[in-house]
Scaffold this active site. Structure first.
Site, PDB file in Angstrom:
ATOM      1  N   GLY D 144     109.980  92.869 106.544  1.00 22.46           N
ATOM      2  CA  GLY D 144     110.860  93.974 106.648  1.00 22.46           C
ATOM      3  C   GLY D 144     111.646  93.942 105.192  1.00 22.46           C
ATOM      4  O   GLY D 144     111.458  93.198 104.369  1.00 22.46           O
ATOM      5  N   CYS D 145     112.426  95.225 104.551  1.00 18.26           N
ATOM      6  CA  CYS D 145     112.640  95.109 103.425  1.00 18.26           C
ATOM      7  C   CYS D 145     114.207  94.159 103.386  1.00 18.26           C
ATOM      8  O   CYS D 145     114.085  93.476 102.324  1.00 18.26           O
ATOM      9  CB  CYS D 145     113.246  96.606 103.188  1.00 18.26           C
ATOM     10  SG  CYS D 145     114.244  97.406 104.427  1.00 18.26           S
ATOM     11  N   TYR D 146     115.043  94.404 104.381  1.00 16.28           N
ATOM     12  CA  TYR D 146     116.031  93.393 104.333  1.00 16.28           C
ATOM     13  C   TYR D 146     115.656  91.754 104.267  1.00 16.28           C
ATOM     14  O   TYR D 146     116.221  91.037 103.529  1.00 16.28           O
ATOM     15  CB  TYR D 146     117.007  93.735 105.403  1.00 16.28           C
ATOM     16  CG  TYR D 146     117.908  94.797 105.484  1.00 16.28           C
ATOM     17  CD1 TYR D 146     118.544  95.179 104.291  1.00 16.28           C
ATOM     18  CD2 TYR D 146     117.758  96.034 106.158  1.00 16.28           C
ATOM     19  CE1 TYR D 146     119.427  96.420 104.295  1.00 16.28           C
ATOM     20  CE2 TYR D 146     118.738  97.095 106.406  1.00 16.28           C
ATOM     21  CZ  TYR D 146     119.403  97.209 105.175  1.00 16.28           C
ATOM     22  OH  TYR D 146     120.268  98.423 105.052  1.00 16.28           O
ATOM     23  N   THR D 148     112.854  90.699 103.195  1.00 12.68           N
ATOM     24  CA  THR D 148     112.308  90.252 101.729  1.00 12.68           C
ATOM     25  C   THR D 148     113.607  89.925 100.856  1.00 12.68           C
ATOM     26  O   THR D 148     113.457  88.521 100.391  1.00 12.68           O
ATOM     27  CB  THR D 148     111.577  91.221 101.135  1.00 12.68           C
ATOM     28  OG1 THR D 148     110.170  91.618 102.231  1.00 12.68           O
ATOM     29  CG2 THR D 148     110.969  91.055  99.821  1.00 12.68           C
TER      30      THR D 148
END
Lengths: 341, 341, 341, 341
Positions: D144-146, D148
């Site tokens: 996921g972006c958060y 990472t």
């Protein structure tokens, strides 16, 4: 003065609530909405801090003195007769009463006008043009946002014969709130932000509304090019208008014409020479700002006008009209200047 | 191919660095700046992750194959003779070589041209108009951002005689990066954000540049109305152009003219009917997008064109020119499509 | 009531002008500015439509009832004695009177306090905490924007012993207007827009101001982590606060504490459960909105508070203080709700 | 190398198209979408100028070498067995393979995991942590972006025992594109612009993903406070992390730990002391930037990390994983630096 609002949860409805909250003479007694009936207004708009008012079905309009209608087109015209008969004054923020000729309505709105007979009773609610008529009527067609900005800029010069009625170009730019609160791909933040586009080129419904009023100003039919654009901002409209001047008119004469026309007007301001309007000058306020330049190289005048599309372009103007209809000072509830920055 | 950049820390200079970083044939060997000499480029732009290159005084240009100059006007013209004599090809992103007649330069830039003789040696670096000349020259006047968008839209139609040269209106809108990296009240975030304005009305320096090229397209002098506006976004230019069509030209003919003119062009795209350009289509890329509509009610054609002002409007076009000058495929280093969203 | 403003052309000064314009009891009789003396206010802010008031040197303060000072730190403290002696009440929007201990001022502001004796006379102008003292005093230290949002959220819970004073983290986010109207690279639109960053990590001057008031709330020294961030928007502050709850406190108790503390407060609102504050709820208004959640997995409470940094975080609060000092209803001139959208 | 994409018309799907277009080794042979089947990709995204590729039903996956799946959760897990059996390598940009324990998936995603047995086959696709495993596997759970941004900041320090695993607070901020291309009131431009809010407080699905990886880093379970916020911008994530340091650790040791851990990494950059990350540093690129400060007053370290949520936080990282799986240089197709401004 008891006030009702139909379509209270859209952006113009909500803006009416915000402004009327500080209006000394008006009391909101009824809020109607088909989509949010039986909710409290604060459930829809938590920032309206002290409003525990219940939203009602939009069918049950009580005996108010004045009713603001902010509804999809077609509905206001169907319901107006009954409401007027009950002695309720109507200020309609939609398009149903703006066009005098039903065939034009049908051409641009793709809808048979539900009540063409009523069109004669309505007055076009642009106070700077129709102040006296507004005072006497019970049915106000509140102007569109683009027409408000365009007409304030053009009408005085056209009426005075200073610019030609042929070849007028109106290049208009609006913030996103003009598209309303409904959701679709075109208002997704990620597709509007850092982006700029033209839309509805040659097809925008405000075109015939502007043309009708320009035609009335010169006494003959006027055809324009009108191109709206979407600006990545929430509020504000700016129109840039190109018009050929008539013969040897000077920039000074053009400015004087505006100055005379708007002398004493509380909401329309010609900026000092060299100061160009910014939409933010009118942010959250009912003020319009104008500037122009005559370009001798081409013989055209370039006019720029700005308003807040939700205030002077909709709800603020509606309240200005209400003030006129009820004999109140025109600026009641509308004293705020623009928010800066 | 050894490349140098003068004025590397402004926005167009930095954009050259970004694009050249992925260019397979070019090696940056020299970065000059008067304001940031003796700093590393990563001190100015920390996101240029692997660049420990030292910024040098802009006076000490080594023997590069090509030098990009992104400097305030007046400077490039003073230094060009000496550099050209050393066999260095020049791509100037400023205005010094764009106007063929020095008196026009002086009128609009309020500066005596420091080197009027050199103007004949320069070619106007709009590859879609001057591809062959660009291949043969050593001095390129890289076009302004507004002119690039305006000329790509107008020149084919004017040249083909489909629209009239009289009465052309160009209403242009630009993101803030077009104003450069210098700071002043007008670029303060809080005064630009949620705001829209016209500026330099009737006075913008790109006016004579556009007029010169339109004049060359029709073989006689052209005078236009050009009005730029500031959009609350960082990148992107959109021009809306109004031009009277000649006689009985149809929308189809206008579209065909564009289609033929740009057949095979890698960077100029006529969108399908009904799809209007958005500045974001070209975001960070060298692509231009066009659309038009003929309005039979008024006899005018409305043309809309978009580019990224820092890429096709400046640094990307400069690299496109470099590719042409050195016989490389024109798209080398410029293959990226726009960033969406 | 005659009012003067020193530093009227900055953002907080201008916001005072905007709000006072609709204040029924206050008349602005004097506007002082060192940078804009001898100009009319409308030359600086053309949107202030009816203001032909002349800006004067900031030295020549006439006999006003109350003077708002919006000046760089150090100046207000130097001039206060003389003004107070003349019977002028002072509301200072700067930092000179906020910190009780001059050595803390010197540590964080890198300046010897010019008038440490006066610090005892000042009261911290957060009405929800110090209402009674404010009524009695002539020198008000109007709180900083971040402290206002942080203290409104934290003080009731700390005072009630519901959360621990150790380990508090305040992660704060502000719009760009908080940086003032001065220009520098960091406020250039193109470098703020589409960008987000932390700044002044561990060094922001509002840290000791928050710590002082939290210390007063618990009766012993409090040390916090405070990290401000810059949001690409013009107005608004949101603070997210993490605090360990004391023992077996429930979310309900935390909410009740806020509810009791702010019962009857006109400007502080606990939102319904599950509705989280958005900065736009307070846009252009003096209202603050709060919400919290207790996370049993970690034992921490997460508090979120929002205000408009220029209104409740500066000029609106200053006028709220003025109302209290002069026995007016606290909401005079401050009845507007937030602008939406 | 033949590549397919399922869910190509969402933002991460489109970003895969953009990046793969310049990837020297990959050829897109198949684009599937349930909502846009039988359209050309250029009908959905007109800026993808040369793509006349037809979008197909997402059911008809041909024999590609690698398939990117950008689908709503639940679907990828159902289809993976069949695809893997056909020898197709899978890089899943959704959540189906990220959590090792199906009961955690069910708790946070409110869905029985459709294929729990497959979870052992998947590797968590964060190359800086799991490079070697990624090279050997056929099923990649792209992070996921958060997570990472959070894990790149925290894992090295936790693993080295420099910060404590108790009491970690992650205050995260994201641009709107992280919410995907679907439309609802919460992404309406007028409700996001000039606004900032926290959302999903204590409930965001990336919480267990972060906790799982932190737990693996220290070898025991870790519980955190994670609070996401919505920034009025399109792209970018910034995380601000607060963690108590262990005993007498200095800022220098913390920095050295990061420096050693990321030595030679092409995409993770520790900024020079005093330079704080801005999301724009990574705009449109696969680069992550880090900075930290130790605050002796509180004993906490403040870590800040930024990425572009659609690149390193999704599609760029997916391509980085693809490069690893196929033995290509890790930076193939990912050489661009961030767009500035």
């Amino acid at each position: 003065m008891k006030v009702g609002i139909l379509g209270a949860t859209g952006y113009t409805g909500q803006e009416l609530l915000r402004i009327l909250k500080t209006h000394s003479e008006a009391e909101i007694v009824y809020i109607g909405s088909s989509t949010s009936a039986d909710k409290k207004i604060a459930e829809i708009y938590p920032h309206l801090t002290d409003s525990n008012m219940l939203i009602l079905e939009k069918e049950e309009v009580p005996d108010v003195d004045v009713l603001f209608m902010a509804l999809p087109h077609g509905i206001a015209a169907s319901r107006a007769d009954e409401l007027l008969a009950r002695g309720i004054k109507i200020i309609d923020l939609g398009a149903d009463f703006r066009l005098q000729r039903p065939e034009i309505y049908e051409e641009w709105y793709k809808l048979n006008h539900p009540n063409p007979q009523i069109l004669n009773e309505a007055v076009y609610g642009l106070p700077e043009l129709y102040r006296e008529e507004i005072k006497d009527r019970s049915l106000i067609a509140n102007p569109g946002c683009y027409p408000t900005a365009s007409l304030l800029s053009l009408v005085p010069l056209l009426q005075a014969g200073l610019v030609q009625k042929e070849g007028i170009v109106i290049d208009a730019k609006s913030g996103v709130s003009g598209a309303g609160r409904g959701v679709n791909q075109a208002v997704h933040f990620a597709e509007v932000n850092e982006n700029f586009k033209a839309y509805a080129v040659g097809e925008h419904r405000h075109t015939p509304e502007i043309e009708q009023q320009l035609g009335l100003a010169v006494g003959s039919s006027v055809i324009i090019n009108f191109t709206p654009h979407l600006v990545p901002m929430t509020r504000g409209i700016l129109v840039t208008i190109y018009a050929d001047v008539n013969g040897k008119v000077s920039e000074k004469e053009l400015r004087s014409c505006w100055q005379d026309y708007y002398a004493g007007e509380p909401f329309v301001h010609l900026l000092p020479e060299g100061v160009w309007p910014q939409t933010k000058y009118s942010y959250g306020s009912n003020h319009a700002f104008l500037q122009l330049k005559y370009e001798p190289r081409t013989g055209k005048a370039v006019l720029v006008g700005v308003i807040d599309n939700l205030v002077k372009g909709a709800s603020g103007q509606a309240i200005q009209n209400m003030n006129l209809m009820f004999g109140l000072p025109e600026t009641t509830g509308l004293v705020t200047t623009g928010l800066w920055p």
